[in-house]
Write a protein that holds these residues in place. Structure first.
Motif, mmCIF file in Angstrom:
data_model
loop_
_atom_site.group_PDB
_atom_site.id
_atom_site.type_symbol
_atom_site.label_atom_id
_atom_site.label_comp_id
_atom_site.label_asym_id
_atom_site.label_seq_id
_atom_site.Cartn_x
_atom_site.Cartn_y
_atom_site.Cartn_z
ATOM 1 N N ASP A 67 37.384 62.090 43.114
ATOM 2 C CA ASP A 67 37.559 60.676 42.801
ATOM 3 C C ASP A 67 38.856 60.128 43.400
ATOM 4 O O ASP A 67 38.944 58.943 43.739
ATOM 5 N N ILE A 68 39.862 60.985 43.525
ATOM 6 C CA ILE A 68 41.163 60.534 44.039
ATOM 7 C C ILE A 68 41.025 60.039 45.475
ATOM 8 O O ILE A 68 41.644 59.027 45.858
ATOM 9 N N VAL A 69 40.225 60.706 46.292
ATOM 10 C CA VAL A 69 40.037 60.276 47.679
ATOM 11 C C VAL A 69 39.398 58.890 47.717
ATOM 12 O O VAL A 69 39.825 58.007 48.473
ATOM 13 N N ALA A 70 38.364 58.682 46.892
ATOM 14 C CA ALA A 70 37.696 57.380 46.860
ATOM 15 C C ALA A 70 38.658 56.299 46.385
ATOM 16 O O ALA A 70 38.674 55.184 46.928
ATOM 17 N N ALA A 71 39.470 56.607 45.359
ATOM 18 C CA ALA A 71 40.434 55.619 44.866
ATOM 19 C C ALA A 71 41.480 55.296 45.920
ATOM 20 O O ALA A 71 41.858 54.129 46.109
ATOM 21 N N LEU A 72 41.974 56.317 46.624
ATOM 22 C CA LEU A 72 42.965 56.081 47.689
ATOM 23 C C LEU A 72 42.391 55.206 48.799
ATOM 24 O O LEU A 72 43.061 54.287 49.293
ATOM 25 N N SER A 73 41.141 55.480 49.211
ATOM 26 C CA SER A 73 40.560 54.718 50.316
ATOM 27 C C SER A 73 40.360 53.252 49.932
ATOM 28 O O SER A 73 40.672 52.344 50.717
ATOM 29 N N MET A 74 39.865 52.987 48.709
ATOM 30 C CA MET A 74 39.669 51.595 48.276
ATOM 31 C C MET A 74 41.005 50.886 48.105
ATOM 32 O O MET A 74 41.173 49.730 48.523
ATOM 33 N N THR A 75 41.983 51.572 47.482
ATOM 34 C CA THR A 75 43.296 50.957 47.258
ATOM 35 C C THR A 75 43.980 50.639 48.583
ATOM 36 O O THR A 75 44.516 49.529 48.780
ATOM 37 N N ALA A 76 43.981 51.621 49.498
ATOM 38 C CA ALA A 76 44.633 51.397 50.793
ATOM 39 C C ALA A 76 43.950 50.279 51.574
ATOM 40 O O ALA A 76 44.620 49.436 52.193
ATOM 41 N N ALA A 77 42.620 50.227 51.537
ATOM 42 C CA ALA A 77 41.897 49.175 52.262
ATOM 43 C C ALA A 77 42.216 47.801 51.702
ATOM 44 O O ALA A 77 42.403 46.831 52.464
ATOM 45 N N LEU A 78 42.351 47.666 50.390
ATOM 46 C CA LEU A 78 42.702 46.375 49.796
ATOM 47 C C LEU A 78 44.137 45.992 50.129
ATOM 48 O O LEU A 78 44.434 44.820 50.446
ATOM 49 N N LEU A 79 45.058 46.963 50.069
ATOM 50 C CA LEU A 79 46.465 46.670 50.348
ATOM 51 C C LEU A 79 46.680 46.203 51.772
ATOM 52 O O LEU A 79 47.536 45.335 52.034
#
Length: 620
Positions: A67-79
């Motif tokens: 789940d951490i990878v998915a959260a990192l990818s979504m967070t980084a893409a939004l930022l």
């Protein structure tokens, strides 16, 4: 990963993310990029918040997942304002968790069927009349009336001259038991004879049946959770992903490359391929009459090393059958059976019903009896075609007509002898037993070919009966006379040899089914309690379906692993390409979609699994 909330929440999150993605695309092509960005952002946010809550819960328990990878990818893409890529990842991720939730279903349902079998009320004698009272109102010393077909509500002793009880659901003893005055009757047994009076000795909450319910609930709570297949790959993939993303940003100074790496790395091959392959396996197993209650039990079923079998209703049919007929005076076997079955049509006794069924299987014509008198648990007398016929236990009949010279043949252990007299003379004996199911030996041999290392028998029946029935099966151990808690202890002890599967059909098996890594219930005729406690239910009354079920589970898991390995390999190649700047975040998300389609198509091969057992194939 728990993914906070119920199945409805997961469905809502998927619909929200999908709506945001499609709305954003519509706004984008309509020329309004600002609204498109807002729609994509709004679609991602609920999924990301739910995901972050799950990560915090997992970390609190000391667990690290993908789940951490998915959260990192979504967070980084939004930022970094890559909202379209974030929206695509959100749809992929919420879609994967929705599929997983669908696959698991309600793997551990409440024990409502077991509890509903417990009587809610009882009939109590009071001042020369009868009254219906709630179960909780029964106190030790109360005199209760147990009608035919009633489940005994509390433990007590028989006050009437005799009682005839079916205890198969509690003890595994397939043939009903006659209790004399003063004998102890266990709650949960069924009155198979005439009504009788019972003096309560325990409160309902302290009785045998209530204890079994508690055992089941405790076993379910203590059962070790099965780790998801995807989570067992998570730590290594997470470390590789973070390393490549950090290196891409560090050496190029471009954060967008790190975002692209994270988007490509979103572990959808793991999130999607595993549940799709397992759901396909569940569907395929159901086609062969094997209902597996979710993806986790199917995974566990694929790794079973030890099999523990109950006897009555599992290895045996659970119903008495005629194994031989001894006749005297030159009478024909079919004639003896026809007369006995004709008279027994007037009785509800399980043995009587088995005799009637045997006669019908031989296409014998059964006339209607007259002047029938039945002594519950003893025998029946009456007239058939003008002849006086007596059918019952050997002692019951011999007391009325005397014994034949030489007497009946020696009985096998665990058999029942039914005597038949005609016009005052002993005419024959029907030898009845609960025989081994056809093909049981071949079934066990097939299970060993599937990798089952140890096969044990655990039964509440007597040792001599169990030994006779299972002779020649090559079992690795036989445990007889077991109580429900002793069966649980056996299951827990066998875990030292690897994952354990328990197969049973009675109420007494329910705690052990709940405690095993995989519990299998004979659902066609088994107790509702065992079906509720089990992870797997055989929908047809055939133990030989167990082999195909295990084979389908193992091949489904193998296909899932193949899909994961291929998907992760392609994802790693995409991550490297993104690190070198050959893929943008959106292109990475689209590439990940192509990888997803490929692994899903491969996972769907589980729908075409055909067991090697030709008998199962023909009977499907």
């Amino acid at each position: 990963m728990e993914y906070t909330g119920t199945g409805r929440v997961k469905t809502a999150l998927l619909l929200f993310a999908l709506t945001g993605l499609l709305a954003g695309i519509a706004f984008y092509f309509a020329g309004n990029s600002s609204l498109a960005t807002i729609a994509w952002f709004v679609g991602v946010l609920p999924v990301l918040l739910a995901l972050l809550l799950d990560i915090l819960h997992s970390l609190w328990r000391g667990e690290v997942g993908l789940d951490i990878v998915a959260a990192l990818s979504m967070t980084a893409a939004l930022l970094f304002d890559e909202t379209l890529a974030a929206a695509v990842v959100a749809v992929m991720y919420s879609g994967g968790t929705f599929l997983e939730s669908f696959a698991e279903g309600r793997a551990r349902r409440e024990m409502h069927a077991l509890l509903s079998r417990v009587p809610r009320a009882a009939t109590r004698h009071k001042n020369g009349s009868l009254e219906d009272v709630p179960l909780d109102a029964i106190k030790p010393g109360d005199l209760l009336l147990i009608r035919q077909g009633d489940v005994v509500p509390v433990d007590g002793f028989v006050v009437s001259q005799a009682a005839f009880l079916d205890t198969s659901a509690l003890t595994g003893e397939s043939l009903p038991t006659r209790l004399s005055q003063g004998a102890t009757a266990m709650s949960g047994s069924t009155n198979a004879g005439a009504p009788f009076d019972l003096s309560a000795t325990h409160l309902a909450q302290d009785s045998t049946y209530a204890g079994i319910v508690r055992l089941v609930e405790e076993a379910q709570r203590s059962k070790a959770p099965m780790a998801r297949l995807a989570d067992r790959w998570s730590l290594g993939f997470l470390a590789l992903t973070v390393t490549i993303a950090f290196a891409a940003w560090w050496f190029t100074g471009d954060p967008i490359r790190a975002v692209a790496v994270l988007v490509v790395a979103t572990p959808c091959p793991l999130i999607l391929a595993v549940p799709v392959a397992l759901v396909a396996g569940l569907s395929r197993a159901a086609h062969f009459g094997v209902l597996i209650k979710g993806a986790a039990p199917l995974e566990a079923m694929a790794r079973i090393r030890t099999l523990i079998l109950d006897k009555t209703g599992t290895l045996t049919d659970g119903r008495p059958q005629i194994v031989s007929i001894d006749t005297y005076g030159g009478r024909d076997e079919d004639d003896i059976l026809r007369l006995a079955a004709s008279l027994d049509q007037a009785s509800k006794h399980p043995v009587a019903q088995a005799i009637v069924a045997a006669a019908k299987q031989r296409d014998l014509v059964l006339p209607v009896p007259s002047q029938v008198t039945e002594i519950a648990g003893e025998g029946v007398t009456g007239r058939v075609e003008g002849h006086m016929v007596i059918v019952g236990g050997d002692t019951f009949v011999a007391q009325r007509v005397g014994r034949i010279s030489g007497g009946p043949l020696a009985l096998m252990q665990g058999s029942v002898l039914v005597a038949v007299a005609l016009d005052g003379v002993m005419a024959g004996h029907l030898v009845m037993a609960d025989p081994l199911r056809k093909g049981a030996g071949a079934m066990l041999a097939g299970l060993r070919r599937e990798g089952i290392a140890r096969i044990l028998l655990a039964t509440g029946d007597r040792a001599e009966v169990a030994e006779r029935v299972t002779k020649g099966l090559g079992l690795d151990g036989l445990h007889a006379g077991l109580t429900p808690d002793q069966k649980v202890s056996l299951v827990l002890a066998e875990r030292n040899n690897g994952p354990v599967m328990m197969v049973g059909d009675g109420v007494n098996d329910a705690p052990a089914l709940a405690a095993a890594d995989v519990g299998v219930a004979m659902g066609a005729r088994g107790a509702a309690a065992s079906a509720e406690a089990a992870d797997v239910v055989l929908l047809v009354d055939r133990i030989d379906r167990l082999g195909p079920g295990i084979e389908i589970a193992r091949r489904s898991r193998r296909i899932a692993v193949e899909s994961v390995v291929a998907g992760i390999g392609l994802s790693v190649a995409g991550m490297i390409a993104a690190a070198f700047g050959y893929l943008t975040p959106v292109e990475g998300a689209l590439l990940q979609e192509v990888i997803d389609v490929a692994v899903i198509l491969n996972a769907l091969r589980a729908l075409r699994i055909t067991p090697r057992d030709p008998m199962a194939l023909r009977a499907a």
